[in-house]
Scaffold this motif. Structure first.
Motif, mmCIF file in Angstrom:
data_model
loop_
_atom_site.group_PDB
_atom_site.id
_atom_site.type_symbol
_atom_site.label_atom_id
_atom_site.label_comp_id
_atom_site.label_asym_id
_atom_site.label_seq_id
_atom_site.Cartn_x
_atom_site.Cartn_y
_atom_site.Cartn_z
ATOM 1 N N PRO A 56 0.650 -1.478 0.079
ATOM 2 C CA PRO A 56 0.150 0.079 0.174
ATOM 3 C C PRO A 56 0.759 1.152 -0.099
ATOM 4 N N PRO A 57 0.170 2.540 -0.194
ATOM 5 C CA PRO A 57 0.948 3.689 -0.413
ATOM 6 C C PRO A 57 1.922 4.039 0.683
ATOM 7 N N ALA A 58 1.702 3.822 1.793
ATOM 8 C CA ALA A 58 2.280 4.105 3.084
ATOM 9 C C ALA A 58 3.579 3.080 3.174
ATOM 10 N N VAL A 59 3.372 1.836 2.905
ATOM 11 C CA VAL A 59 4.508 1.043 2.678
ATOM 12 C C VAL A 59 5.440 1.298 1.482
ATOM 13 N N ARG A 60 5.177 1.861 0.386
ATOM 14 C CA ARG A 60 5.943 2.239 -0.778
ATOM 15 C C ARG A 60 6.554 3.682 -0.425
ATOM 16 N N GLU A 61 6.027 4.591 0.281
ATOM 17 C CA GLU A 61 6.704 5.782 0.742
ATOM 18 C C GLU A 61 8.128 5.290 1.726
ATOM 19 N N LEU A 62 7.767 4.434 2.595
ATOM 20 C CA LEU A 62 8.562 3.816 3.613
ATOM 21 C C LEU A 62 9.856 3.003 2.761
ATOM 22 N N THR A 63 9.445 2.485 1.799
ATOM 23 C CA THR A 63 10.370 1.799 0.904
ATOM 24 C C THR A 63 11.427 2.736 0.204
ATOM 25 N N ASP A 64 10.732 3.547 -0.342
ATOM 26 C CA ASP A 64 11.421 4.719 -1.166
ATOM 27 C C ASP A 64 12.657 5.272 -0.198
ATOM 28 N N ARG A 65 11.843 5.600 0.997
ATOM 29 C CA ARG A 65 12.971 6.243 2.042
ATOM 30 C C ARG A 65 14.040 5.251 2.437
ATOM 31 N N THR A 66 13.748 4.008 2.638
ATOM 32 C CA THR A 66 14.652 2.835 2.979
ATOM 33 C C THR A 66 15.806 2.943 1.844
ATOM 34 N N LEU A 67 15.440 2.905 0.729
ATOM 35 C CA LEU A 67 16.311 2.581 -0.506
ATOM 36 C C LEU A 67 17.182 3.861 -0.485
ATOM 37 N N GLU A 68 16.663 5.206 -0.323
ATOM 38 C CA GLU A 68 17.535 6.654 0.017
ATOM 39 C C GLU A 68 18.479 6.115 0.852
ATOM 40 N N LEU A 69 17.878 5.923 1.960
ATOM 41 C CA LEU A 69 18.900 6.000 3.086
ATOM 42 C C LEU A 69 19.881 4.873 3.048
ATOM 43 N N LEU A 70 19.644 3.619 2.522
ATOM 44 C CA LEU A 70 20.493 2.695 2.207
ATOM 45 C C LEU A 70 21.520 3.103 1.269
ATOM 46 N N HIS A 71 21.300 3.585 0.139
ATOM 47 C CA HIS A 71 22.306 4.261 -0.926
ATOM 48 C C HIS A 71 23.233 5.024 -0.064
ATOM 49 N N GLY A 72 22.573 6.107 0.576
ATOM 50 C CA GLY A 72 23.361 6.914 1.300
ATOM 51 C C GLY A 72 24.805 6.323 2.387
ATOM 52 N N ILE A 73 24.100 4.972 2.970
ATOM 53 C CA ILE A 73 24.876 4.501 3.921
ATOM 54 C C ILE A 73 26.279 3.604 2.984
#
Ligand SMILES: Cc1cc2nc3c(=O)[nH]c(=O)nc-3n(C[C@H](O)[C@H](O)[C@H](O)COP(=O)(O)OP(=O)(O)OC[C@H]3O[C@@H](n4cnc5c(N)ncnc54)[C@H](O)[C@@H]3O)c2cc1C
Length: 362
Positions: A56-73
């Motif tokens: 659902p949209p909330a999960v997709r938003e949290l997934t996008d943010r997770t990918l952004e943070l993982l790329h940063g790490i």
């Protein structure tokens, strides 16, 4: 003497560890885990795919943010968690339309077969592709969070099941195995056991149900190329993806279970191997190993993240279902912001409300 801390996190899977790694920079954290090892339960049993179009949209938003943070790490540390691997949904036109969400591109069967030539012609009529999907190194993610938490001084207590707790001053006194811990706030990241842990603190359950899901590593006469996408049936009857020179397969079942150390049921893996052999030309010949984990979620399928509201100093970090890795860093960032009173960071209000433990009571 009891251990004292600002926040006691109960649970040593990806949920508890990813929170410990960010929160320990700002608070004194103790993490208690029932098993002798970290990430013993569901977090050791995932399919290791992060799919931005999934959920659902909330999960997709949290997934996008997770990918952004993982790329940063990755950029900061030189560690490697993410390998691009597309996600291909196949099935009837209706089933693909129903399952496909924003960010998924529709393909003709001929186009889908150029990406996944093992699919037999005529076995599916429609396909959807998520090109932004990644394979993930779950072990490296777990180890990164563990070592980041340790470097910040967080204390990890393995073999320490939390079985009793009582209010003490403005917080809690908790018994975890042989340890006594005094904490201002307790975080419930106990996966399939989260409703049972809530009962220890007098909190009402969130209606969390653990659902079995099985996976196996198999050997095929014609295995997949390393760069090929993960393929999933839009009617949730199977998925598979390359795993080195082998193939990971799953019957994608969703069968309610008690909170237990789940094991594969006889026949489940053999049945999905038969189905995948009919759908593809891989010719799977043997099963190297199989496992089952519990994907735990409430009735609306959203994670449960936030203060309980009715019980002071009790915070939920549960119900991640099949999204625990793909939402991990985004959820941890949100949880840490709420716990230290900094706010909800980059999360939209709609997502904060969708995952709030209070939604079940409104
Ligand atoms: C087959 C399968 C495939 C999956 N594939 C994916 C995928 O591709 N991508 C994805 O994002 N997600 C996937 N998932 C889902 C993902 O694995 C979970 O969402 C995630 O692992 C849940 O993590 P967790 O930390 O909440 O739970 P767990 O890893 O189960 O951890 C729970 C922790 O709580 C502890 N605990 C319980 N009770 C107590 C107590 N009383 N005291 C102390 N400690 C306690 C346990 O010891 C454990 O450490 C998959 C799951 C399965 C089963």
């Amino acid at each position: 003497m009891p251990l004292t801390c600002d926040v006691l996190i109960i649970g040593g899977g990806i949920a508890g560890l990813s929170l410990a790694s960010v929160l320990s920079a700002e608070a004194k954290v103790v993490l208690a885990v029932a098993e002798p090892a970290l990430a013993y339960h569901t977090s050791a049993r995932s399919a290791r795919q992060l799919i931005p179009s999934y959920g659902p949209p909330a999960v997709r938003e949290l997934t996008d943010r997770t990918l952004e943070l993982l790329h940063g790490i990755q950029d900061r540390t030189g560690l490697h968690f993410l390998t691009p691997r597309g996600f291909l949904l196949v099935g009837s036109g209706d089933a693909v339309q129903l399952r496909a969400s924003e960010g998924m591109e529709f393909l003709t069967p001929a186009h889908a077969r150029r990406l996944s030539p093992e699919l037999r012609p005529g076995t599916f009529e429609a396909a959807g592709l998520d090109r932004r999907s990644f394979g993930s190194d779950a072990d490296a993610m777990i180890e990164y969070h563990r070592s980041a938490a340790a470097a910040n001084g967080a204390q990890v207590l393995t073999g320490s099941p939390v079985r009793s707790a009582a209010p003490a001053g403005s917080g809690w006194r908790v018994e975890a195995g042989q340890e006594r811990i005094e904490a201002r706030t307790v975080v419930n990241a106990a996966g399939a056991w989260a409703d049972a842990v809530a009962a220890v603190f007098g909190a009402a359950p969130q209606g969390l149900v653990p659902y079995r899901r099985t996976a196996a590593i198999v050997d095929a006469a014609r295995p997949l190329g390393a760069g090929q996408p993960m393929v999933a049936a839009a009617d949730d009857t199977f998925y598979y993806r390359p795993e080195g020179s082998q193939v990971l397969v799953s019957p994608a079942e969703k069968v309610a279970s008690a909170a237990v150390d789940a094991r594969p049921r006889p026949g489940d893996v053999e049945a999905v191997v038969g189905l995948i052999n009919r759908m593809t030309t891989m010719d799977i010949r043997s099963v190297a190993r199989s496992w089952t984990g519990l994907r735990t979620e409430p009735a609306d399928g959203h994670p449960v993240v936030g203060f309980d509201g009715a019980v002071d100093g009790f915070f939920w970090l549960a119900g991640q279902g099949g999204y625990g890795f793909q939402t991990s860093c985004g959820v941890a960032e949100l949880a840490a912001g709420l716990l230290v009173g900094r706010g909800t960071g980059s999360c939209t209000g709609a997502t904060v409300a969708a995952v709030s433990p209070l939604r079940a009571r409104s």
